[in-house]
Each structure stands twice: as C-alpha cells, then as structure tokens.
Design a protein around this motif. Structure first.
Motif, PDB file in Angstrom:
ATOM      1  N   ARG A   1       0.825  -1.206   0.000  1.00  0.00           N
ATOM      2  CA  ARG A   1       0.000   0.000   0.000  1.00  0.00           C
ATOM      3  C   ARG A   1       0.866   1.266   0.000  1.00  0.00           C
ATOM      4  O   ARG A   1       0.635   2.198  -0.767  1.00  0.00           O
ATOM      5  N   GLN A   2       1.899   1.268   0.842  1.00  0.00           N
ATOM      6  CA  GLN A   2       2.760   2.447   0.936  1.00  0.00           C
ATOM      7  C   GLN A   2       3.577   2.669  -0.337  1.00  0.00           C
ATOM      8  O   GLN A   2       3.728   3.799  -0.800  1.00  0.00           O
ATOM      9  N   VAL A   3       4.103   1.595  -0.914  1.00  0.00           N
ATOM     10  CA  VAL A   3       4.874   1.722  -2.154  1.00  0.00           C
ATOM     11  C   VAL A   3       3.971   2.194  -3.284  1.00  0.00           C
ATOM     12  O   VAL A   3       4.352   3.055  -4.084  1.00  0.00           O
ATOM     13  N   THR A   4       2.770   1.652  -3.350  1.00  0.00           N
ATOM     14  CA  THR A   4       1.815   2.077  -4.376  1.00  0.00           C
ATOM     15  C   THR A   4       1.501   3.559  -4.232  1.00  0.00           C
ATOM     16  O   THR A   4       1.430   4.292  -5.224  1.00  0.00           O
ATOM     17  N   HIS A   5       1.352   4.009  -3.000  1.00  0.00           N
ATOM     18  CA  HIS A   5       1.058   5.417  -2.722  1.00  0.00           C
ATOM     19  C   HIS A   5       2.183   6.340  -3.217  1.00  0.00           C
ATOM     20  O   HIS A   5       1.928   7.476  -3.620  1.00  0.00           O
ATOM     21  N   LEU A   6       3.417   5.825  -3.217  1.00  0.00           N
ATOM     22  CA  LEU A   6       4.553   6.623  -3.697  1.00  0.00           C
ATOM     23  C   LEU A   6       4.471   6.877  -5.202  1.00  0.00           C
ATOM     24  O   LEU A   6       5.098   7.800  -5.720  1.00  0.00           O
ATOM     25  N   GLY A   7       3.726   6.032  -5.932  1.00  0.00           N
ATOM     26  CA  GLY A   7       3.545   6.222  -7.366  1.00  0.00           C
ATOM     27  C   GLY A   7       4.742   5.828  -8.208  1.00  0.00           C
ATOM     28  O   GLY A   7       4.930   6.356  -9.309  1.00  0.00           O
ATOM     29  N   LEU A   8       5.553   4.897  -7.718  1.00  0.00           N
ATOM     30  CA  LEU A   8       6.702   4.441  -8.500  1.00  0.00           C
ATOM     31  C   LEU A   8       6.225   3.627  -9.687  1.00  0.00           C
ATOM     32  O   LEU A   8       5.174   2.992  -9.646  1.00  0.00           O
TER      33      LEU A   8
END
Length: 120
Positions: free
Chosen positions: A21-28
């Motif tokens: 969830r957190q990595v997805t939120h970063l938008g990488l």
C-alpha cells in the motif's frame, strides 16, 4: 520501510499488505517481488509470505531439499494486496533460503547443480 511496519507487531501477511500500500502510494513505476520469513526458534517454525517471489526452499539436516509452495500474492507496488502466510515446522538443523529469480531462470544450470548449490 518494512522494518518500520514490522515493528507494529503485525503478521507477515499484513506487513506485506501495508508495504504494498505504501509503495503504491509513492507512485513508483516499478514493481518488486518480496519474500518475507519469520523464524521462531522457540517453536521451531518459520512463517513465510510472498509478494510474487519464487518459493523458499529448506535444506534438511540429511541434505534433502524441500520447497515450500506457498500462495504468491501480487508483486509489491501493484496496490492489489491479498497476501497469505504459511507456517511450517522446521526440524533442528534445517536451513531455509530464498534464491533470486535469475538463479532459477539460468538455463545453463541443471536441477542437480541448483540443488548442490543449495546444500552448501
């Protein structure tokens, strides 16, 4: 980031979900596979969860190799979540290991060669 999430005391399936969830939120624009394992020497168990990674293997004291086929959730960064953990009992002296995807995809290695390398 995973260590910070793990400090919450959540199960490893929940840790992978929050990490995703957190990595997805970063938008990488890249995805990553991840294999998370937690050994409990007191109970002799190992709990694992996978985010698109190849399964781990265990080398038993007698030299035999056991692959832990566990549910592989989507890679980290997809935002899909849905990770499941698997807990297995490990005999004393068993070593668990994870191998990089490229290692399994190396056409120059035979299955016997891979197994010999795991036993080292």
């Amino acid at each position: 980031m995973p260590r910070t999430i793990a400090a919450s005391g959540a199960g490893i399936d929940k840790i992978l979900g929050e990490f995703d969830r957190q990595v997805t939120h970063l938008g990488l624009d890249r995805l990553a596979t991840c294999l998370l394992a937690l050994m409990d020497p007191g109970t002799g168990t190992c709990t694992t969860a996978s985010a698109g990674h190849l399964p781990p293997a265990a080398v038993r004291p007698d030299g035999s190799i056991k692959v832990w086929w566990l549910p592989a959730g989507p890679p980290i960064g997809t935002g899909l979540g849905g990770y499941e953990s698997l807990t297995v009992r490990m005999d004393r002296g068993t070593r668990g290991c994870s191998t990089p995807t490229a290692w399994w995809n190396d056409a120059a290695q035979t299955s016997n060669t891979r197994c010999r390398r795991l036993r080292r």
